[in-house]
Design a protein around this motif. Sequence first.
Motif, PDB file in Angstrom:
ATOM      1  N   VAL A  58      -4.475   6.615  -2.600  1.00 37.53           N
ATOM      2  CA  VAL A  58      -4.079   5.411  -1.882  1.00 37.53           C
ATOM      3  C   VAL A  58      -3.958   4.317  -2.944  1.00 37.53           C
TER       4      VAL A  58
ATOM      5  N   GLY B 142      -6.988   6.421   5.438  1.00 37.31           N
ATOM      6  CA  GLY B 142      -6.651   5.563   4.301  1.00 37.31           C
ATOM      7  C   GLY B 142      -7.374   4.229   4.359  1.00 37.31           C
TER       8      GLY B 142
ATOM      9  N   ILE C 210       0.851  -1.181   0.000  1.00 34.99           N
ATOM     10  CA  ILE C 210       0.000   0.000   0.000  1.00 34.99           C
ATOM     11  C   ILE C 210       0.893   1.238   0.000  1.00 34.99           C
ATOM     12  N   GLU C 211       0.478   2.261  -0.739  1.00 33.83           N
ATOM     13  CA  GLU C 211       1.305   3.469  -0.848  1.00 33.83           C
ATOM     14  C   GLU C 211       0.410   4.700  -0.945  1.00 33.83           C
ATOM     15  N   PHE C 212       0.857   5.786  -0.346  1.00 36.71           N
ATOM     16  CA  PHE C 212       0.160   7.076  -0.420  1.00 36.71           C
ATOM     17  C   PHE C 212       0.935   7.988  -1.365  1.00 36.71           C
TER      18      PHE C 212
ATOM     19  N   LEU D 139      -8.060  10.283  -1.526  1.00 33.22           N
ATOM     20  CA  LEU D 139      -8.098  10.522  -0.088  1.00 33.22           C
ATOM     21  C   LEU D 139      -7.881  12.003   0.185  1.00 33.22           C
TER      22      LEU D 139
ATOM     23  N   GLY E  61       2.587   4.901   4.974  1.00 33.80           N
ATOM     24  CA  GLY E  61       2.748   3.733   4.113  1.00 33.80           C
ATOM     25  C   GLY E  61       3.631   2.674   4.745  1.00 33.80           C
TER      26      GLY E  61
ATOM     27  N   ASN F 207      -6.703   2.235  -7.100  1.00 41.87           N
ATOM     28  CA  ASN F 207      -6.422   3.551  -6.533  1.00 41.87           C
ATOM     29  C   ASN F 207      -7.671   4.118  -5.871  1.00 41.87           C
TER      30      ASN F 207
ATOM     31  N   THR G 287     -10.516   2.899   1.772  1.00 39.86           N
ATOM     32  CA  THR G 287     -10.400   1.701   0.934  1.00 39.86           C
ATOM     33  C   THR G 287     -11.399   0.624   1.315  1.00 39.86           C
TER      34      THR G 287
END
Length: 363
Positions: free
Chosen positions: A167, A237, A155-157, A181, A196, A178, A241
Amino acid sequence: MTITGRFQSLAENRAAAELNERSREIFRQIVESYLMTGEPVGSRNLARILPMALSPASIRNVMSDLEAAGLIFAPHTSAGRLPTETGLRFFVDAMMEIGDVTTEERARIEAQMKAAASGHTLETALAEASTLLSGVSRGAGVVVTSKSNTHLKHIEFVRLDPSRALVVLVSDDGSVENRLLDLPPGLPAGALMEAGNYLNARIRGRTLVDLRSEIEATRAQMERELDTLTAKLVNAGIATTVGSPETRQLIVRGQANLLEDLKATEDLDRIRLLFADLETQTDVIDLLTRAELGEGVRIFIGSENKLFSLSGSSLIAAPFRDASQKIVGVVGVIGPTRLNYARIVPMVDYTAKVVSRILEKGR
């Protein structure tokens, strides 16, 4: 096995409820003939197959009463009779004898599902469930579930501007999604990477639902490890999701089965309309999600649901559960109203139970 239908009480159709034995038997033969052949049946044919001795004239009198009760109709002048949707609903709820899944069928379902789940993604197992139901029903097998049940890898911001970020979710199967956010005001520059890293240290091989449960259980510890705004970012986040309506996914297998055994041009037109319905995934997902609202198998027949009002199709669906016994999706079959309900209902019910067992054991 629990079956939820429209006729919770026979009082909803008093005329149907008050059928005498002779009328019920004639009605049963009309419906069973329709489910087997799709063709109308006339009084002469009924006289040959009824277990009681009745003249065609006597049978026609009964058929006239059944037609007045709204249970059957004549598709053409001087033709035999077919059940109406009301008649089908009455038959399914009040007269149908539900079959059972044989020992051999149970073993085959369990073997296929376990093989699909072993070493593969949850989506692979659910696709197998859809394919399996398509095969036994000669209809289209369908599954709707939450993508938040997918096992995750990363997972990555990614910041888009001072107030928004993406996200990015990477699943075990390589799929990427994706989510937008909103960022809290005054968020430090390194907070996105820190959030993250915090999630990635805990996410591998887990679902978003699992991750959210852990974060909620260890919220105090997280707030000690991260500053207030970064902790808010982590919570936001996960909420974005898991809670997004877009996380519902539809899996359909076996549409080609619906093109087999077409009886007339109007059948082809009906199937084209059904294909158009299946393409409108949001509406199908909404309908299947309704099957999550009650226990056991749900049956929707024809225009009882606006989605199928034109194609005249039926849906048989049952919910499945995760390890915490929460309903997380539905498996089912969509096809013409002359589906073999007595056979398909227990197959859908058992397949949903097998999917639930697989989720309970963590695949």
